[in-house]
Scaffold this active site. Structure first.
Site, PDB file in Angstrom:
ATOM      1  N   ASP A  17      18.946  46.231  27.467  1.00  0.00           N
ATOM      2  CA  ASP A  17      19.271  47.542  26.923  1.00  0.00           C
ATOM      3  C   ASP A  17      18.028  48.417  26.818  1.00  0.00           C
ATOM      4  OD1 ASP A  17      18.024  46.317  24.766  1.00  0.00           O
ATOM      5  OD2 ASP A  17      19.652  46.669  23.341  1.00  0.00           O
ATOM      6  N   ASP A  30      22.398  42.161  28.683  1.00  0.00           N
ATOM      7  CA  ASP A  30      21.966  42.382  27.307  1.00  0.00           C
ATOM      8  C   ASP A  30      23.012  43.261  26.622  1.00  0.00           C
ATOM      9  OD1 ASP A  30      20.361  42.342  25.095  1.00  0.00           O
ATOM     10  OD2 ASP A  30      18.783  43.612  25.932  1.00  0.00           O
ATOM     11  N   LYS A  55      23.163  38.186  26.463  1.00  0.00           N
ATOM     12  CA  LYS A  55      22.177  38.045  25.393  1.00  0.00           C
ATOM     13  C   LYS A  55      22.630  38.867  24.197  1.00  0.00           C
ATOM     14  CE  LYS A  55      18.085  40.178  25.268  1.00  0.00           C
ATOM     15  NZ  LYS A  55      18.074  40.806  23.905  1.00  0.00           N
ATOM     16  N   GLU A  60      10.980  37.478  19.525  1.00  0.00           N
ATOM     17  CA  GLU A  60      10.215  38.697  19.787  1.00  0.00           C
ATOM     18  C   GLU A  60       9.327  39.068  18.611  1.00  0.00           C
ATOM     19  OE1 GLU A  60      10.745  43.332  21.302  1.00  0.00           O
ATOM     20  OE2 GLU A  60      12.477  41.998  21.242  1.00  0.00           O
TER      21      GLU A  60
END
Length: 268
Positions: A41, A80, A110, A178
């Site tokens: 995205d 995503d 995801k 992340e």
């Protein structure tokens, strides 16, 4: 490449993951030997002119995913799921995720994850849709958390470890971490049997992911945990400037770029 192939890499060999938003890029990504092509995205702020990922729609991800899937044969294509395409209504979430596999040709999806995605991960896996979880910094929550390092205290770090384990138990085949401390990345990796894929999570994860724009040097800015491996932006600028100069000075098109049809000689 299938989800089980990715899962089997945990602790054995590094997993490489890179974003791809179109067919030409996907072809190069696959030829380079990347394991997972993520139709992220991040297309929102990197390619569509938005300030964040939040405006990206299901239709936009589906279209980009289909382009990447058509252009590749071996790389694992991961869609995503964009903001509000899941999390509110389970049936709608399943439909949106299923569309990526059934219509767009993705190999899996995801999800930016939290307590609310554990049951959804389990249900999607039961239905045959491979799920990659995503913890730590989750950009779809930027209005709540900001784009800052996550898991920096014991309480939040423990929550990330526990959520990682819950998503593994629910059937996730891998996990993105992340912008978390490197020692937390190592702790999560040790706690799981599925591969962890880091982005700003240190060197001890089972793999790494970056945006292709940063890797090739297309984006102007690079995150502090990222790295440019090329300078496509400079090459593009040079080529486009060369084209403008050639048109303006009359050297393009040259004779070799044109042809003459003899039967039309009477028209001149």
């Amino acid at each position: 490449m299938r989800a089980n192939d990715i899962r089997a890499k945990a602790g054995e060999e590094p997993v490489t993951m890179l974003t791809a938003y179109d067919a030409p890029t996907a072809t190069v990504v696959e030829e380079a030997g990347v394991d997972i092509a993520l139709v992220g995205d991040s297309v929102g702020n990197l390619r569509l002119g938005h300030d964040s990922t939040l405006p990206v729609t299901v239709e936009e991800i589906a279209s980009r995913t289909a382009a990447v899937a058509r252009a590749t044969a071996d790389v694992f294509v991961l869609a995503d799921m964009p903001f509000l395409s899941y999390g509110a209504d389970e049936a709608e979430a399943i439909q949106n995720c299923g569309r990526m596999v059934k219509e767009a040709g993705a190999d899996g999806v995801k999800l930016e994850s939290g307590p609310h995605t554990v049951d959804l991960t389990r249900r999607l896996t039961q239905l045959g849709i491979p799920v990659q979880a995503h913890l730590g910094l989750t950009p779809q929550r930027e209005n709540e958390t900001g784009l800052f390092r996550q898991g920096t205290d014991e309480e939040s770090a423990t929550e990330i470890v526990e959520l990682a384990q819950a998503h593994e138990e629910a059937g996730a085949f891998s996990l993105v971490l992340e912008h978390v401390p490197a020692n937390l990345g190592a702790a999560v990796t040790d706690a799981l049997d599925i591969p962890t894929i880091g982005i700003g999570a240190g060197p001890d994860c089972d793999g790494q992911v970056l945006t292709v724009d940063e890797v090739i040097g297309l984006s102007e800015d690079v995150a502090p945990f990222s790295k440019r491996f090329g300078d496509v932006r400079e090459e593009m600028a040079s080529a486009i400037e060369g084209y403008v100069d050639a048109v303006e000075d009359g050297t393009f098109p040259a004779d070799e770029h044109s042809y003459v049809e003899d039967e039309l000689d009477d028209l001149y």
